[in-house]
Write a protein that holds these residues in place. Structure first.
Motif, PDB file in Angstrom:
ATOM      1  N   GLY A  38       0.806  -1.220   0.000  1.00 52.78           N
ATOM      2  CA  GLY A  38       0.000   0.000   0.000  1.00 52.78           C
ATOM      3  C   GLY A  38       0.836   1.265   0.000  1.00 52.78           C
ATOM      4  N   LEU A  39       2.016   1.203   0.628  1.00 54.06           N
ATOM      5  CA  LEU A  39       2.896   2.367   0.710  1.00 54.06           C
ATOM      6  C   LEU A  39       3.969   2.376  -0.378  1.00 54.06           C
ATOM      7  N   LEU A  40       3.980   1.357  -1.234  1.00 55.82           N
ATOM      8  CA  LEU A  40       5.020   1.229  -2.245  1.00 55.82           C
ATOM      9  C   LEU A  40       5.121   2.430  -3.196  1.00 55.82           C
ATOM     10  N   PRO A  41       4.008   3.114  -3.529  1.00 53.91           N
ATOM     11  CA  PRO A  41       4.148   4.302  -4.394  1.00 53.91           C
ATOM     12  C   PRO A  41       5.106   5.354  -3.848  1.00 53.91           C
ATOM     13  N   ILE A  42       5.208   5.441  -2.522  1.00 52.42           N
ATOM     14  CA  ILE A  42       6.133   6.407  -1.927  1.00 52.42           C
ATOM     15  C   ILE A  42       7.558   6.083  -2.354  1.00 52.42           C
ATOM     16  N   TYR A  43       7.874   4.782  -2.403  1.00 56.86           N
ATOM     17  CA  TYR A  43       9.224   4.373  -2.816  1.00 56.86           C
ATOM     18  C   TYR A  43       9.464   4.714  -4.279  1.00 56.86           C
ATOM     19  N   TRP A  44       8.517   4.345  -5.156  1.00 57.62           N
ATOM     20  CA  TRP A  44       8.716   4.599  -6.583  1.00 57.62           C
ATOM     21  C   TRP A  44       8.771   6.088  -6.891  1.00 57.62           C
ATOM     22  N   LYS A  45       8.130   6.906  -6.071  1.00 56.46           N
ATOM     23  CA  LYS A  45       8.170   8.355  -6.302  1.00 56.46           C
ATOM     24  C   LYS A  45       9.577   8.923  -6.111  1.00 56.46           C
ATOM     25  N   GLN A  46      10.420   8.205  -5.366  1.00 56.71           N
ATOM     26  CA  GLN A  46      11.804   8.655  -5.198  1.00 56.71           C
ATOM     27  C   GLN A  46      12.617   8.449  -6.472  1.00 56.71           C
ATOM     28  N   THR A  48      11.300   9.000  -9.725  1.00 52.34           N
ATOM     29  CA  THR A  48      10.583   9.563 -10.871  1.00 52.34           C
ATOM     30  C   THR A  48      11.528  10.175 -11.903  1.00 52.34           C
ATOM     31  N   HIS A  49      12.758  10.521 -11.487  1.00 51.84           N
ATOM     32  CA  HIS A  49      13.724  11.081 -12.432  1.00 51.84           C
ATOM     33  C   HIS A  49      14.409   9.999 -13.266  1.00 51.84           C
ATOM     34  N   VAL A  50      14.142   8.729 -12.929  1.00 54.97           N
ATOM     35  CA  VAL A  50      14.732   7.605 -13.663  1.00 54.97           C
ATOM     36  C   VAL A  50      13.659   7.031 -14.594  1.00 54.97           C
ATOM     37  N   PRO A  51      13.986   6.760 -15.849  1.00 56.00           N
ATOM     38  CA  PRO A  51      13.006   6.144 -16.753  1.00 56.00           C
ATOM     39  C   PRO A  51      12.464   4.849 -16.165  1.00 56.00           C
ATOM     40  N   PRO A  52      11.159   4.634 -16.201  1.00 56.66           N
ATOM     41  CA  PRO A  52      10.566   3.428 -15.602  1.00 56.66           C
ATOM     42  C   PRO A  52      11.180   2.128 -16.087  1.00 56.66           C
ATOM     43  N   ILE A  53      11.567   2.058 -17.371  1.00 51.26           N
ATOM     44  CA  ILE A  53      12.153   0.833 -17.887  1.00 51.26           C
ATOM     45  C   ILE A  53      13.491   0.543 -17.216  1.00 51.26           C
ATOM     46  N   ALA A 114       2.942   4.132 -14.008  1.00 52.04           N
ATOM     47  CA  ALA A 114       1.728   4.796 -13.521  1.00 52.04           C
ATOM     48  C   ALA A 114       2.029   5.663 -12.299  1.00 52.04           C
ATOM     49  N   ILE A 115       2.886   5.168 -11.414  1.00 49.17           N
ATOM     50  CA  ILE A 115       3.245   5.943 -10.224  1.00 49.17           C
ATOM     51  C   ILE A 115       4.007   7.203 -10.621  1.00 49.17           C
ATOM     52  N   SER A 116       4.998   7.042 -11.490  1.00 50.68           N
ATOM     53  CA  SER A 116       5.815   8.191 -11.893  1.00 50.68           C
ATOM     54  C   SER A 116       5.006   9.191 -12.713  1.00 50.68           C
ATOM     55  N   ALA A 117       3.948   8.727 -13.379  1.00 47.24           N
ATOM     56  CA  ALA A 117       3.114   9.609 -14.196  1.00 47.24           C
ATOM     57  C   ALA A 117       2.009  10.283 -13.393  1.00 47.24           C
ATOM     58  N   GLY A 118       1.972  10.061 -12.086  1.00 47.78           N
ATOM     59  CA  GLY A 118       0.957  10.692 -11.248  1.00 47.78           C
ATOM     60  C   GLY A 118      -0.414  10.062 -11.383  1.00 47.78           C
ATOM     61  N   ARG A 119      -0.461   8.736 -11.572  1.00 45.93           N
ATOM     62  CA  ARG A 119      -1.738   8.038 -11.750  1.00 45.93           C
ATOM     63  C   ARG A 119      -1.902   6.959 -10.684  1.00 45.93           C
ATOM     64  N   ILE A 120      -1.560   7.291  -9.459  1.00 46.59           N
ATOM     65  CA  ILE A 120      -1.643   6.330  -8.357  1.00 46.59           C
ATOM     66  C   ILE A 120      -3.099   5.981  -8.073  1.00 46.59           C
ATOM     67  N   VAL A 121      -3.975   6.990  -8.027  1.00 46.68           N
ATOM     68  CA  VAL A 121      -5.390   6.753  -7.728  1.00 46.68           C
ATOM     69  C   VAL A 121      -6.012   5.857  -8.787  1.00 46.68           C
ATOM     70  N   GLU A 122      -5.691   6.130 -10.055  1.00 51.24           N
ATOM     71  CA  GLU A 122      -6.251   5.318 -11.130  1.00 51.24           C
ATOM     72  C   GLU A 122      -5.704   3.896 -11.095  1.00 51.24           C
ATOM     73  N   ALA A 123      -4.441   3.737 -10.700  1.00 52.69           N
ATOM     74  CA  ALA A 123      -3.866   2.399 -10.579  1.00 52.69           C
ATOM     75  C   ALA A 123      -4.548   1.624  -9.454  1.00 52.69           C
ATOM     76  N   SER A 124      -4.905   2.320  -8.375  1.00 50.41           N
ATOM     77  CA  SER A 124      -5.590   1.652  -7.269  1.00 50.41           C
ATOM     78  C   SER A 124      -6.960   1.150  -7.698  1.00 50.41           C
ATOM     79  N   LEU A 125      -7.568   1.809  -8.675  1.00 49.50           N
ATOM     80  CA  LEU A 125      -8.848   1.355  -9.211  1.00 49.50           C
ATOM     81  C   LEU A 125      -8.726  -0.068  -9.735  1.00 49.50           C
ATOM     82  N   GLY A 126      -7.647  -0.348 -10.467  1.00 49.47           N
ATOM     83  CA  GLY A 126      -7.440  -1.688 -10.998  1.00 49.47           C
ATOM     84  C   GLY A 126      -7.293  -2.726  -9.907  1.00 49.47           C
TER      85      GLY A 126
END
Length: 331
Positions: A38-46, A48-53, A114-126
């Motif tokens: 549940g808190l993992l988005p906080i980690y990925w937000k650190q 965001t300057h790195v390409p997701p791939i 999705a996390i880096s693109a600011g779509r955490i809420v939409e990802a939680s929908l899935g």
């Protein structure tokens, strides 16, 4: 996320139900795992300057060595390799594990994006609609027969998704694609009954030529972030990408076989709720009226789905409680 439990984590066969202490251990482990997810988005937000791939590549690389360490602790590298070779020799299992590997790779990469693109809420929908979507795909692919209340739950959630589409004319594709990839992984994994650690090691091995090859190319050309960052802390964030994904998966496998189904059905909502709250309050993502309507319908559907499943489980448990006949005393 659906992964098979490892043999070493299985409850002894001498008891039909885990002991109270085992259930307590399983509950605590799963609770911690779901909180971490549940808190993992906080980690990925650190990152965001790195390409997701590139983040995905580091997750695979560093996570693989952690899995090897877990294999060694479980019974030695040689035993783990023997299990993996047995899977490879089975063409059917290897085919499904290959599918699992690529779907898993896509799922994690898409989630990190999705996390880096600011779509955490939409990802939680899935993640919220995943249980309902699993029932629907079970009906479509395996001819499983959902109960009436389950159909109603799916219908209510469908109304919520349709409302979001009609409201602004856009499909919540991030959430739907996230849920669909998780369901596809579960379907493929269902046909490859492999224990968690060996299965994960094989998944990472199959995708390694692609991910590690790309990581090597980034390193050779000097385009990678790792080693070229301003501080060593940024490199540690990338190394930790493997740890924060592999450890919870192993914890999930440990706790899964130790808690009742009803407990698991309630705990699984901690993950999307944590993602939702983190996205909404910590990172200030928008919760527009169409999302309010859609999420409300989905929550109502999930409440009905969970309550009906709980009632069905209780009824089945009562039916299974058969008392032994009273023996007449022989005169």
């Amino acid at each position: 996320m659906s992964i098979a439990t490892s043999e070493s984590d299985a409850i002894p066969l001498s008891s039909s139900m885990p002991s109270e202490s085992e259930q307590r251990r399983g509950f605590i482990t799963l609770f911690v795992v779901y909180i971490m997810w549940g808190l993992l988005p906080i980690y990925w937000k650190q990152l965001t300057h790195v390409p997701p791939i590139e983040v995905l590549c580091h997750r695979s690389f560093w996570g693989f060595f952690l899995v090897l360490g877990l294999l060694w602790l479980r019974g030695g590298i040689r035993g783990g390799l023997a299990e993996i070779l047995a899977i490879v020799k089975n063409r059917r299992s290897l085919m499904f594990m290959t599918g699992c590997s690529f779907v898993h790779m896509f799922g994690w990469g898409f989630y990190i994006w999705a996390i880096s693109a600011g779509r955490i809420v939409e990802a939680s929908l899935g993640q919220y609609i995943l249980p309902l979507l699993s029932v629907l795909f079970g009906y479509l692919l395996f001819k499983e027969r959902p109960r009436r209340a389950q159909w109603i739950s799916i219908g209510i959630a469908g109304v919520g998704v349709a409302g979001m589409v009609l409201w602004y004319g856009t499909i919540p594709w991030v959430g739907l694609l996230s849920a669909a990839s998780a369901v596809l992984f579960a379907i493929l994994r269902k046909h490859a009954p492999v224990n968690a650690i060996s299965g994960l090691a094989l998944e990472m091995t199959i995708s390694a030529p692609i991910l590690w090859g790309y990581l090597l190319w980034l390193t050779v050309t000097g385009q990678g972030v790792f080693g070229n960052s301003l501080t060593f802390t940024e490199d540690l964030w990338l190394i930790g990408a493997g740890v924060v994904t592999v450890i919870p998966q192993m914890g999930y496998a440990f706790g899964l076989c130790r808690v009742p189904l009803t407990t698991l059905s309630l705990l699984q909502y901690i993950n999307p709720t944590g993602n939702f709250l983190v996205g909404l309050f910590l990172f200030g993502e928008h919760f527009t009226p169409d999302r309010v309507f859609g999420f409300t319908c989905i929550w109502i559907g999930l409440a009905l789905f969970t309550y009906e499943g709980w009632q069905t489980f209780r009824g089945k448990m009562r039916d299974d409680c058969v008392f032994p006949p009273v023996q007449k005393k022989i005169q």
